[in-house]
Motif scaffolding. Structure first.
Motif, PDB file in Angstrom:
ATOM      1  N   HIS A   6      17.517  -2.539   7.311  1.00  0.00           N
ATOM      2  CA  HIS A   6      18.422  -2.775   6.188  1.00  0.00           C
ATOM      3  C   HIS A   6      19.438  -3.856   6.544  1.00  0.00           C
ATOM      4  CE1 HIS A   6      17.246   0.095   3.186  1.00  0.00           C
ATOM      5  NE2 HIS A   6      17.323   1.116   4.009  1.00  0.00           N
ATOM      6  N   ASP A  49      23.587   4.149   2.759  1.00  0.00           N
ATOM      7  CA  ASP A  49      23.119   5.315   3.515  1.00  0.00           C
ATOM      8  C   ASP A  49      24.255   6.092   4.182  1.00  0.00           C
ATOM      9  OD1 ASP A  49      20.543   5.198   2.744  1.00  0.00           O
ATOM     10  OD2 ASP A  49      19.767   4.303   4.581  1.00  0.00           O
ATOM     11  N   HIS A 103      21.970  12.571  -0.961  1.00  0.00           N
ATOM     12  CA  HIS A 103      21.346  11.355  -0.439  1.00  0.00           C
ATOM     13  C   HIS A 103      20.476  10.668  -1.491  1.00  0.00           C
ATOM     14  CE1 HIS A 103      19.624   8.416   2.136  1.00  0.00           C
ATOM     15  NE2 HIS A 103      18.433   8.975   2.183  1.00  0.00           N
ATOM     16  N   ARG A 104      20.548   9.320  -1.522  1.00  0.00           N
ATOM     17  CA  ARG A 104      19.813   8.492  -2.485  1.00  0.00           C
ATOM     18  C   ARG A 104      20.171   8.815  -3.931  1.00  0.00           C
ATOM     19  NH1 ARG A 104      13.783   6.225  -1.172  1.00  0.00           N
ATOM     20  NH2 ARG A 104      14.221   5.463   0.905  1.00  0.00           N
ATOM     21  N   HIS A 108      23.066   4.646  -4.461  1.00  0.00           N
ATOM     22  CA  HIS A 108      21.850   3.850  -4.594  1.00  0.00           C
ATOM     23  C   HIS A 108      21.635   3.405  -6.046  1.00  0.00           C
ATOM     24  CE1 HIS A 108      21.269   5.467  -0.597  1.00  0.00           C
ATOM     25  NE2 HIS A 108      20.199   4.723  -0.421  1.00  0.00           N
ATOM     26  N   HIS A 195      19.978  -3.392  -0.046  1.00  0.00           N
ATOM     27  CA  HIS A 195      19.622  -2.074   0.489  1.00  0.00           C
ATOM     28  C   HIS A 195      18.768  -1.298  -0.522  1.00  0.00           C
ATOM     29  CE1 HIS A 195      20.303   1.755   2.724  1.00  0.00           C
ATOM     30  NE2 HIS A 195      20.006   2.240   1.537  1.00  0.00           N
ATOM     31  N   ASP A 199      14.949   0.209  -0.244  1.00  0.00           N
ATOM     32  CA  ASP A 199      14.538   1.602  -0.439  1.00  0.00           C
ATOM     33  C   ASP A 199      13.485   1.737  -1.535  1.00  0.00           C
ATOM     34  OD1 ASP A 199      16.019   2.655   1.561  1.00  0.00           O
ATOM     35  OD2 ASP A 199      17.579   3.532   0.306  1.00  0.00           O
TER      36      ASP A 199
HETATM   37 ZN    ZN Z   1      19.114   4.179   1.374  1.00  0.00          ZN
END
Ligand code: ZN
Length: 273
Positions: A6, A49, A103-104, A108, A195, A199
């Motif tokens: 990343h 992240d 997360h995500r 994101h 980023h 992903d």
């Molecule tokens: Zn990520």
């Protein structure tokens, strides 16, 4: 993708963009501006992240980025993850699955990238020198951690923290505010966006279009089909992609600075006279 990939993708994107601007739009930057932009963009390409929490009390787990400043950044990751989960739960529609980890999600999305870019510039504009120190300290710490992961691992978070502080002080003392401050925000936002793109080519995708509802889901995961996805930490990522990012970065640096150096020494090899 993993942290170092990343960070490299962020650096490559910023350097290639700087080269293209220089070449086609005649926007030239000083070496310091290019270096700062690259560091912030690499850091920004790790930042999303920061929503991967570990175990703060035992100083374990978390993403590469969460380990940058030791337990302190692990704690920040915990807060970011819980906050993101909060945003997810508060805005989810019936067809979005229930989650117990953030997360995500929020970090994101495109609105997060925009918020990061705007917030960074606004902070630097309002608070000047000290805000720039803080921003560059934090982001270059992430960049060091990502770009030089082996070194960072061996050196430990104390050395990484001290190095980031030195970079931050030097930058704040030398970066002009007129073009320099918006540059910080732009670089952070671009890094974040890169980023998310990274992903999207791995399994499961990202909810990049939140908060636009798609098929009655607010958090639609978007990415390439799982069968074509790049395996996280696999050969394609570690060998092919990282090599490509490195080559792009080096070529861009060459394109940006070699002509200037040659000119300085009157070695004008490009133009035949
Ligand atoms: Zn990520």
């Amino acid at each position: 993708m993993m942290g170092p990939s990343h960070a490299l993708s962020g650096a490559a994107a910023w350097l290639a963009g700087s080269w293209a601007l220089d070449q086609f739009a005649y926007v030239s930057q000083t070496p310091l501006e290019v270096a700062v932009g690259t560091a912030i963009c690499a850091g920004g390409a790790l930042l999303p992240d920061l929503d991967m929490s570990g175990k703060v009390t035992r100083n374990q787990g978390g993403a590469t980025v969460a380990r940058t400043f030791g337990v302190a950044s692990l704690f920040v990751a915990e807060v970011v993850e819980k906050f993101s989960l909060g945003v997810y739960t508060a805005t989810k529609l019936k067809r979005d699955p229930r989650r117990d980890n953030g997360h995500r999600t929020f970090t994101h999305t495109l609105p997060f990238c925009a918020l990061l870019a705007w917030g960074t510039t606004a902070l630097a504009d309002s608070y000047g020198y000290w805000a720039v120190i803080g921003i560059v300290f934090f982001m270059s710490g992430l960049a060091l951690r990502g770009l030089f992961d082996d070194w960072a691992e061996r050196a430990g978070w104390v050395i990484v923290t001290l190095s980031s502080a030195a970079i931050a002080w030097f930058t704040a003392a030398n970066l002009p505010s007129d073009r320099g401050y918006p540059l910080l925000g732009l670089a952070a936002g671009v890094g974040c966006f890169v980023h998310i793109l990274g992903d999207m080519i791995t399994k499961n995708g990202v909810p990049i279009l939140w908060p636009i509802p798609i098929r009655r889901r607010m958090w639609m995961m978007i990415g390439i089909p799982n069968s074509m996805a790049v395996k996280v930490g696999g050969k394609v990522e570690v060998v092919v992609l990282r090599t490509a990012f490195t080559v792009i970065s080096l070529l861009s640096i060459g394109g940006l600075f070699v002509p200037g150096v040659l000119e300085r020494f009157n070695l004008d090899v490009w133009a035949s006279k």
